[in-house]
Design a protein around this motif. Structure first.
Motif, short mmCIF file in Angstrom:
data_model
loop_
_atom_site.label_atom_id
_atom_site.label_comp_id
_atom_site.label_asym_id
_atom_site.label_seq_id
_atom_site.Cartn_x
_atom_site.Cartn_y
_atom_site.Cartn_z
N UNK A 173 10.02 63.68 -58.95
CA UNK A 173 8.67 63.45 -58.18
C UNK A 173 8.86 62.40 -56.82
N UNK A 174 10.15 61.80 -56.98
CA UNK A 174 10.51 61.03 -55.69
C UNK A 174 10.89 61.59 -54.23
N UNK A 175 10.11 60.60 -53.49
CA UNK A 175 11.46 62.05 -52.24
C UNK A 175 11.55 60.13 -51.18
N UNK A 176 12.10 60.17 -50.67
CA UNK A 176 12.97 59.49 -49.63
C UNK A 176 12.72 60.05 -47.86
N UNK A 177 12.36 59.68 -46.96
CA UNK A 177 12.32 59.46 -45.58
C UNK A 177 13.67 58.23 -44.63
N UNK A 178 14.62 59.01 -44.22
CA UNK A 178 15.77 58.09 -43.38
C UNK A 178 15.03 58.24 -42.22
N UNK A 179 14.26 56.76 -41.40
CA UNK A 179 13.72 57.03 -40.02
C UNK A 179 15.83 55.90 -39.27
N UNK A 180 16.22 57.06 -38.82
CA UNK A 180 17.25 56.50 -37.97
C UNK A 180 17.00 55.71 -36.67
N UNK A 181 16.87 54.49 -37.02
CA UNK A 181 16.87 53.49 -35.61
C UNK A 181 15.34 53.32 -35.84
N UNK A 182 14.75 52.96 -35.87
CA UNK A 182 13.95 52.29 -36.92
C UNK A 182 13.37 51.12 -37.07
N UNK A 183 12.70 50.79 -36.80
CA UNK A 183 12.97 48.68 -37.76
C UNK A 183 11.71 48.97 -38.44
N UNK A 184 11.51 48.10 -39.46
CA UNK A 184 10.34 47.82 -40.40
C UNK A 184 9.09 47.85 -40.27
N UNK A 185 8.74 47.78 -38.82
CA UNK A 185 7.29 48.07 -38.18
C UNK A 185 6.68 49.51 -37.76
N UNK A 186 8.43 49.72 -37.34
CA UNK A 186 7.89 51.58 -37.06
C UNK A 186 7.70 52.17 -38.11
N UNK A 187 8.87 51.92 -38.98
CA UNK A 187 8.92 52.46 -40.89
C UNK A 187 7.42 52.34 -41.00
N UNK A 188 6.79 51.45 -41.49
CA UNK A 188 4.96 51.25 -42.14
C UNK A 188 4.79 51.90 -41.04
N UNK A 189 4.60 52.59 -40.20
CA UNK A 189 3.24 53.23 -39.43
C UNK A 189 3.56 54.51 -39.25
N UNK A 190 5.14 55.31 -40.27
CA UNK A 190 5.96 56.56 -40.25
C UNK A 190 4.76 56.47 -42.20
N UNK A 191 4.60 55.64 -43.02
CA UNK A 191 4.21 55.13 -43.90
C UNK A 191 3.07 55.40 -44.32
N UNK A 192 2.36 54.90 -43.46
CA UNK A 192 0.64 55.01 -42.55
C UNK A 192 0.96 56.50 -42.51
N UNK A 193 1.30 56.76 -41.42
CA UNK A 193 1.31 58.52 -41.53
C UNK A 193 1.11 59.68 -42.71
N UNK A 194 1.97 58.88 -43.65
CA UNK A 194 2.24 59.54 -44.55
C UNK A 194 1.35 59.92 -45.71
N UNK A 195 0.50 58.54 -45.71
CA UNK A 195 -0.66 58.21 -46.67
C UNK A 195 -1.48 58.93 -45.69
#
Ligand SMILES: Nc1nc2c(ncn2[C@@H]2O[C@H](COP(=O)(O)OP(=O)(O)OP(=O)(O)O)[C@@H](O)[C@H]2O)c(=O)[nH]1
Length: 317
Positions: free
Chosen positions: A240-262
């Motif tokens: 029940x574990x997924x991963x999203x690889x975000x090439x060329x995204x820094x920690x801030x951009x990745x956090x934004x996407x995490x919020x979008x996932x929620x």
């Protein structure tokens, strides 16, 4: 005529109408003495026609011919192949024709052998052409097999990188994507990973059954895909574990996407109860770190997210 008998070969002397005047001993031995006065009697029908239609006109026009192929006929009726030379000359003011014959049995044999050799060569050529065709068709078949094998290999490779339940890429594909990115970017680039784990998934299985758990996993996969841009990779990392690889995204951009996932999964419910996820976020610089470090960092952050009460994202700084 003694001088004719001394000549080495069959000789016939006629007038210009083919009436026989003399023939030597060799000629008599070959074709017999004859019973009529015309020379035609010594030739089988086909050669008689040839004499009338070709040899005589040639002779009367040119005064001679040489190396005409005819057949004489022996007393027993056997055909004897002969090469024939003939010439008209005047003796005491009267024209007469001297016919010289050269028995050509060998030539006939050579011709037969030549003909046979030609037939054999033609047959060999036909067999060669047939073998060539068979070879070409075998080559074409081989090429087809190669294409089939190639396509099967591609399908197998595809299968080995695909999760059968959600049709997402699997963890093997994740390492390929990250390795490819590492090989293609500059040292300054930054890629990030979200490690996403469904909260209390075991309870979904236990309460609503495994099939319902599967439906949630498939639904989750669709929502994760809807949360990212093209070029990002969503993979099913484990149960029940997924991963999203975000090439060329820094920690801030990745956090934004995490919020979008929620946000995206807020609408995902089982029996009117919302499903939540915990997300660990980590970033990677190609010069310093590799996928294992990235996964370890994201896993650590995910563990913290769970420990802090779930339904949240934690960054690994
Ligand atoms: N239906 C279904 N269940 C799966 C699949 N793969 C793993 N699971 C289940 O997922 C559950 C994971 O349970 P846990 O590791 O305890 O995690 P959890 O219940 O989500 O708890 P937390 O992660 O701590 O919130 C187990 O019950 C597995 O059997 C799958 O393909 N289909």
């Amino acid at each position: 005529m003694l001088y004719l008998d001394r000549l080495p070969g069959p000789v016939l002397v006629t007038d210009c109408n083919g009436r026989i005047k003399h023939c030597n001993c060799d000629f008599k031995r070959l074709a017999g003495v004859g019973t009529a006065e015309g020379m035609d009697q010594f030739f089988p029908p086909a050669s008689r026609i040839f004499l009338q239609t070709h040899a005589w006109p040639l002779l009367l026009r040119n005064g001679e011919f040489s190396e005409l192929y005819l057949q004489l006929q022996s007393e027993g009726g056997q055909a004897i192949p002969v090469m024939t030379n003939a010439r008209i000359s005047e003796v005491d003011g009267t024209p007469e024709v001297i016919w010289l014959f050269f028995v050509a049995k060998d030539r006939q044999r050579f011709e037969a052998e030549l003909l046979k050799a030609r037939e054999q060569a033609q047959e060999s050529a036909a067999q060669l052409a047939k073998a060539n065709l068979a070879l070409q068709s075998a080559y074409a078949q081989l090429a087809n097999y190669a294409v089939e094998i190639q396509s099967e290999a591609e399908q197998l490779a595809q299968l080995s990188h695909t999760d059968p339940l959600t049709a997402l890429s699997n963890r093997r594909a994740l390492s390929v994507h990250v390795e490819q990115w590492l090989g293609s970017v500059s040292d300054l680039a930054c890629g990030s990973l979200l490690l996403i784990d469904i909260d209390h998934f075991k309870q979904i299985n236990d309460r609503f059954g495994h099939a319902e758990g599967d439906r949630v996993l498939v639904d989750m996969a669709q929502r994760l895909l809807a949360s990212v841009r093209s070029g990002d990779s969503v993979v099913r990392y484990g149960g029940e574990e997924f991963a999203i690889w975000l090439p060329n995204a820094d920690l801030d951009e990745a956090s934004d996407i995490a919020e979008r996932v929620h946000d995206q999964i807020k609408a995902l419910e089982v029996a009117n109860e919302s499903i939540t996820v915990s997300i660990g976020i980590a970033s990677l610089k190609p010069c310093a770190e590799y996928l294992e470090h990235l996964l370890a960092a994201a896993d650590k952050a995910l563990y913290t997210a769970k420990a802090q009460g779930r339904n949240r994202s934690i960054r690994h700084e």
